[in-house]
Design a protein around this motif. Structure first.
Motif, short mmCIF file in Angstrom:
data_model
loop_
_atom_site.label_atom_id
_atom_site.label_comp_id
_atom_site.label_asym_id
_atom_site.label_seq_id
_atom_site.Cartn_x
_atom_site.Cartn_y
_atom_site.Cartn_z
N VAL A 55 0.87 -1.51 0.15
CA VAL A 55 0.17 0.06 -0.10
C VAL A 55 0.90 1.25 -0.11
O VAL A 55 2.21 1.37 0.72
CB VAL A 55 -1.00 0.02 1.31
N TYR A 57 1.20 5.40 -0.14
CA TYR A 57 0.58 6.16 0.95
C TYR A 57 0.51 7.66 0.06
O TYR A 57 2.12 7.85 -0.83
CB TYR A 57 0.83 6.96 1.80
N LEU A 69 -8.40 3.83 -1.99
CA LEU A 69 -7.67 2.75 -2.76
C LEU A 69 -7.85 2.66 -3.78
O LEU A 69 -8.63 2.41 -5.02
CB LEU A 69 -8.27 1.03 -2.13
N CYS A 71 -6.26 1.03 -7.46
CA CYS A 71 -4.87 -0.30 -8.36
C CYS A 71 -4.05 0.71 -9.65
O CYS A 71 -5.29 1.49 -10.13
CB CYS A 71 -5.79 -0.72 -8.64
N ALA A 83 -7.21 -7.16 -5.67
CA ALA A 83 -7.21 -6.09 -5.01
C ALA A 83 -8.77 -5.95 -3.57
O ALA A 83 -8.86 -5.97 -2.58
CB ALA A 83 -6.84 -4.34 -4.94
N PHE A 87 -9.95 -5.88 -0.08
CA PHE A 87 -9.92 -4.75 0.24
C PHE A 87 -11.70 -4.62 0.63
O PHE A 87 -12.50 -3.19 0.80
CB PHE A 87 -9.34 -3.62 -0.38
N VAL A 91 -12.55 -0.51 -4.22
CA VAL A 91 -11.06 -0.26 -4.69
C VAL A 91 -11.23 0.46 -5.97
O VAL A 91 -12.36 0.02 -6.92
CB VAL A 91 -10.31 -1.05 -5.15
N ALA A 123 -2.13 -1.28 -3.85
CA ALA A 123 -2.76 -0.52 -4.18
C ALA A 123 -2.34 1.00 -4.45
O ALA A 123 -1.59 0.98 -2.66
CB ALA A 123 -3.71 -0.76 -2.88
N LEU A 125 -3.22 4.76 -1.86
CA LEU A 125 -4.06 5.17 -0.51
C LEU A 125 -3.64 6.08 -0.94
O LEU A 125 -3.00 6.80 -0.17
CB LEU A 125 -3.85 4.11 0.51
N SER A 179 -6.64 4.56 7.39
CA SER A 179 -5.31 4.03 7.50
C SER A 179 -6.08 2.74 8.32
O SER A 179 -5.22 1.04 7.85
CB SER A 179 -4.38 4.38 7.99
N VAL A 182 -7.57 0.15 6.49
CA VAL A 182 -7.21 -0.30 5.08
C VAL A 182 -6.00 -0.91 5.90
O VAL A 182 -5.84 -2.56 5.35
CB VAL A 182 -5.90 0.84 4.73
#
Length: 192
Positions: A55, A57, A69, A71, A83, A87, A91, A123, A125, A179, A182
């Motif tokens: 992940v 950020y 999130l 991809c 993903a 998640f 996503v 992913a 974020l 966060s 996730v």
């Protein structure tokens, strides 16, 4: 969003690789950040791992405080499906046109796809701050001052920092909350 606006966003987001003193110069070679990441992957023999969940950020896109999130396209539809399995339906994917970001080339997912193929999930974020156009003047000023060695650069950098890291309690509360959500889903997914 009209076709001209989308074309402008893609051109701006993709960077340029010829003019070091112009906006969004992407460099002539791998960045220090990329070299560091590749060194970490090598030190920990990530390519030999059964599976990796990454992940990455970022801030600046998406609605204020929302952790989107996203991809990347390097993993394609199968990366999105992996993903989504971890998640859930929040996503986003450039294959569907759902992320706040435009399709980008040269993302970190390219590296993970090369190293691990289908043995990874990547992913981004992305935490929203203010509308992109609100930060554009600060970015232009910062870039110009840096390119031409001006002394007022710290003031400009402060405006850029506030655009990408809002000094608001609500935003600072939203980021760790999302966060944690996730991270919980990551840990649950790795148990499968």
């Amino acid at each position: 969003m009209g076709p001209r606006s989308l074309a402008y966003r893609k051109a701006r987001s993709s960077g340029q690789y010829r003019h070091p003193a112009r906006m969004f110069f992407g460099g002539f070679g791998p960045t220090v950040a990329r070299q560091t990441l590749e060194g970490i992957a090598s030190d920990y023999a990530i390519e030999s791992r059964r599976f990796a969940l990454v992940v990455d950020y970022h801030t600046g896109l998406a609605p204020f405080g929302y952790g989107e999130l996203q991809c990347a396209q390097a993993s394609g539809m199968t990366g999105y499906e992996r993903a989504h399995d971890i998640f859930g339906p929040s996503v986003t994917s450039p294959d569907f046109g759902t992320p706040s970001a435009v399709v980008l080339n040269g993302t970190q997912d390219d590296n993970w796809q090369r190293l691990l193929g289908e043995r990874h999930i990547y992913a981004c974020l992305e935490f929203g701050t203010y509308p992109s156009e609100a930060g554009r003047p600060a970015l232009r000023t910062d870039h110009w001052l840096y390119a031409y060695g001006q002394t007022e650069i710290e003031t400009a950098r402060g405006r850029v920092r506030l655009h990408f890291y809002p000094d608001r309690l609500d935003w600072k509360e939203m980021v760790p909350w999302s966060s944690r959500q996730v991270h919980r889903k990551m840990l649950q997914g790795l148990q499968l």
